[in-house]
Design an enzyme around this catalytic site. Structure first.
Site, mmCIF file in Angstrom:
data_model
loop_
_atom_site.group_PDB
_atom_site.id
_atom_site.type_symbol
_atom_site.label_atom_id
_atom_site.label_comp_id
_atom_site.label_asym_id
_atom_site.label_seq_id
_atom_site.Cartn_x
_atom_site.Cartn_y
_atom_site.Cartn_z
ATOM 1 N N ARG A 1 -7.507 38.305 -30.044
ATOM 2 C CA ARG A 1 -7.194 39.727 -30.586
ATOM 3 C C ARG A 1 -5.762 39.870 -31.317
ATOM 4 N NH1 ARG A 1 -8.507 43.583 -26.589
ATOM 5 N NH2 ARG A 1 -7.854 45.300 -28.407
ATOM 6 N N LYS A 2 -4.949 39.119 -31.101
ATOM 7 C CA LYS A 2 -3.477 39.145 -31.390
ATOM 8 C C LYS A 2 -2.654 39.363 -32.256
ATOM 9 C CE LYS A 2 -2.315 38.308 -26.016
ATOM 10 N NZ LYS A 2 -3.641 38.547 -26.060
ATOM 11 N N GLY A 3 -2.029 40.094 -33.041
ATOM 12 C CA GLY A 3 -1.484 39.846 -34.357
ATOM 13 C C GLY A 3 -1.206 38.818 -35.289
#
Length: 382
Positions: free
Chosen positions: A189-191
């Site tokens: 879910r990180k960039g």
């Protein structure tokens, strides 16, 4: 049990941007024969990630939690030490302090950007305090100049939990360069993401060199012995762990770095549309981007007015096929940390914040669907 939506495909809370480029990079690693951790693909990515974060050195790790733990170990944290931690964060931050044998002492947060309040930090310092672990909430850096002044005044180290912060800036300095050490996450879910993974960065070669050793059971990684004209046999002089990132993941991360400018632009465009769509909704407060920072928008956290139940609002939104969740944790309320002092600002954010879909793959129609669904749900509960 939540009722399942019957309104078609869901709008996802988070979604990675991956494709043929990542597959090609993985195929190249397969052809190389070095799939294990801490290999040539990791070294190439580390060089590039250090440049991105404005630091001299980077070390890839199995995840952000292991990067936090390694950082605390090489900073010399010992049982009986106290580490001041920004409270509003996924408990991986406080867990790392416990795992290193120290006590996390949680600091209350600013009510606008939710990072640790510098005044709250200074009020918690005792003779047992050894450092400050400051969290970039949703990726936006906290008040690092103030944190540094406090750390220097009291002889403490400063560590940035930059799990969500790839591409963020603070006063024109990149996240990762703001403290003695910084830890990043490459969770799904990180960039930027390889599904899992992390990195530890610093200008201090001594810290990264020590971390590199103990992240491979206490010896230098095997790549350091490649090409030797002798038969080097490493000796184990201190306890270490296996916290290595695989070269498969590192290859994916190399492509993700190429994508980062476009991913950030897409997230910022979505954030702007959300701001405009919700600014007239009295029951919602949109998140703040501090004027001296660039927010990477790893998450979009709105604050729901106290007269509306955040939980009821979330369930109503989910029933329409739009994913959402609570913001993050007020860590001091989690039983694993034992008795902690009340932190009213963080506790209030924990009760009232709502995360709505935020990722680079959101289409215009999906953004419109999120906006319509949220506005209608708020109206129904008002």
């Amino acid at each position: 049990m939540h009722r399942r939506s019957t309104v078609g495909e869901p709008v996802l809370l988070g979604k990675p941007t991956v494709g043929d480029e990542e597959l090609a990079a993985v195929a190249e690693v397969f052809r190389s024969g070095w799939l294990a951790g801490a290999g040539p693909a990791c070294r190439r990515f580390e060089e590039r990630f250090a440049q991105l974060t404005g630091t001299a050195h980077a070390l890839t790790t199995s995840n952000c939690g292991s990067a936090l733990f390694l950082g605390l170990k090489v900073l010399g944290v010992q049982p009986g030490d106290e580490v001041i931690v920004g409270d509003y964060t996924f408990p991986a931050t406080g867990h790392a302090v416990l795992q290193a044998g120290a006590k996390p002492v949680f600091a209350d947060i600013r009510p606008d950007i939710f990072s640790a309040d510098p005044a709250a930090i200074e009020a918690l310092i005792t003779p047992r305090t050894v450092g400050i672990l400051a969290v970039d909430v949703a990726g936006q850096p906290g008040d690092f100049d103030e944190y540094r002044a406090i750390a220097d005044k009291h002889g403490l180290w400063l560590f940035e939990d930059a799990a969500c912060s790839a591409g963020a800036t603070y006063r024109n300095r990149p996240a990762g360069s703001l403290a003695d050490l910084a830890a990043f996450s490459f969770h799904g879910r990180k960039g930027i993401t390889a599904g899992e993974g992390g990195a530890l960065v610093s200008d201090r070669e001594d810290l990264i060199s020590h971390a590199r050793k103990i992240h491979t059971y206490g010896i230098e990684p095997a790549i350091s012995r490649e090409g030797s004209d002798t038969l080097p046999i490493p000796s184990f002089h201190e306890l270490g762990w296996n916290f290595r990132l695989s070269d498969i993941q590192a290859a994916i991360m190399g492509v993700q770095l190429d994508r980062l400018p476009d991913l950030l632009a897409a997230r910022r465009s979505v954030a702007k549309r959300y701001h405009e769509a919700f600014e007239d909704v009295d029951a919602l407060t949109v998140p703040v981007e501090a004027p001296d920072r660039e927010h990477p928008w790893q998450a979009y956290l709105m604050t729901v007015a106290p007269e509306i139940s955040r939980d009821a609002l979330a369930l109503r939104i989910r029933e329409q096929g739009v994913q959402c969740n609570f913001g993050t944790y007020a860590s001091h309320l989690q039983p694993v940390y034992g008795e902690q002092q009340p932190l009213p600002v963080s506790a209030d954010a924990f009760r009232r914040q709502l995360a709505i879909p935020m990722h680079a793959e959101l289409t215009d129609s999906e953004v419109e669907r999120v906006v319509t669904t949220v506005r209608e749900a708020v109206s129904a509960l008002s």
